[in-house]
Design a protein around this motif. Structure first.
Motif, short mmCIF file in Angstrom:
data_model
loop_
_atom_site.label_atom_id
_atom_site.label_comp_id
_atom_site.label_asym_id
_atom_site.label_seq_id
_atom_site.Cartn_x
_atom_site.Cartn_y
_atom_site.Cartn_z
N UNK A 33 15.02 -5.72 0.75
CA UNK A 33 15.93 -4.70 0.18
C UNK A 33 16.86 -5.34 -0.85
N UNK A 34 17.40 -6.51 -0.52
CA UNK A 34 18.28 -7.20 -1.47
C UNK A 34 17.52 -7.54 -2.75
N UNK A 35 16.30 -8.04 -2.61
CA UNK A 35 15.51 -8.41 -3.79
C UNK A 35 15.21 -7.19 -4.65
N UNK A 36 14.85 -6.07 -4.01
CA UNK A 36 14.58 -4.84 -4.76
C UNK A 36 15.85 -4.34 -5.44
N UNK A 58 10.37 0.66 -0.03
CA UNK A 58 9.33 0.64 0.99
C UNK A 58 9.47 1.85 1.91
N UNK A 59 8.37 2.18 2.55
CA UNK A 59 8.39 3.28 3.50
C UNK A 59 9.08 2.81 4.78
N UNK A 60 10.09 3.56 5.21
CA UNK A 60 10.81 3.18 6.42
C UNK A 60 10.02 3.61 7.65
N UNK A 61 10.09 2.85 8.68
CA UNK A 61 9.39 3.11 9.94
C UNK A 61 10.30 3.82 10.94
N UNK A 70 18.29 -0.07 -0.49
CA UNK A 70 17.20 0.71 -1.08
C UNK A 70 17.68 2.09 -1.51
N UNK A 71 18.45 2.73 -0.64
CA UNK A 71 18.85 4.11 -0.88
C UNK A 71 19.79 4.31 -2.06
#
Length: 174
Positions: free
Chosen positions: A111-114, A82-85, A70-71
């Motif tokens: 994450x892989x899909x994004x 997505x918002x990380x928890x 994601x980063x």
């Protein structure tokens, strides 16, 4: 003793004459799949077992890899994440007792899909601003993430061998 691995994955091959983006993406996917294979057949205790003095474990490495997908692939190029928890600075390699294996694997899959969507929609020359303020191109991010996944897949090779003796990038064909 029978291997706990139930299938041999189809190993994608980098095309010998493919384009740069396609070749980098397929190479990245090959090693992402290795990361997942390193988890196959292990129970929750084995996946979470700290194997180094700093507490490194297989599931924590997967959580970290999801975070950096994601980063690097999404945030710099304005793609949704997505918002990380958890605190990414201190907890991205740590798996809490309330985080299930299924939760972490689903996080990695999302994450892989994004990341894959961002790779498909972003030209290699397109630039974005990384978390550290640097201007990066999609080409640089693909190379950097390939290096990062390879590095952590190597860590996982060692951890898996210490857990149950399994070695290699993919399970041996039956």
């Amino acid at each position: 003793m029978n291997s706990p691995v139930t299938h041999v994955p189809q190993v994608p091959h980098v095309p010998y004459t493919g384009g740069e983006k396609e070749s980098l993406h397929i190479s990245l996917d090959r090693h992402r799949d290795v990361v997942l294979w390193k988890l196959e057949g292990l129970n929750d205790e084995q996946l979470r077992r700290p194997m180094t003095p700093t507490g490194t474990n297989l599931l924590g490495l997967v959580k970290h890899l999801a975070t950096v997908e994601y980063g690097w692939f999404c945030s710099p190029f304005g793609r949704e994440t997505e918002k990380f928890w958890f605190d990414t600075a201190t907890e991205d390699m740590t798996v809490g007792p309330d985080e299930t294996t299924a939760d972490i694997l689903a996080f990695y899959a999302r994450a892989r899909a994004a990341a894959d969507a961002s790779i498909r929609k972003t030209d290699l020359e397109t630039t974005g601003t990384a978390w550290n303020g640097r201007i990066v191109s999609m080409r640089w991010v693909l190379i950097h993430m390939l290096e990062d996944v390879l590095r952590h897949a190597g860590h996982m090779d060692i951890l898996r061998e210490l857990i149950d003796g399994a070695t290699g990038s993919y399970p041996a064909a039956p």
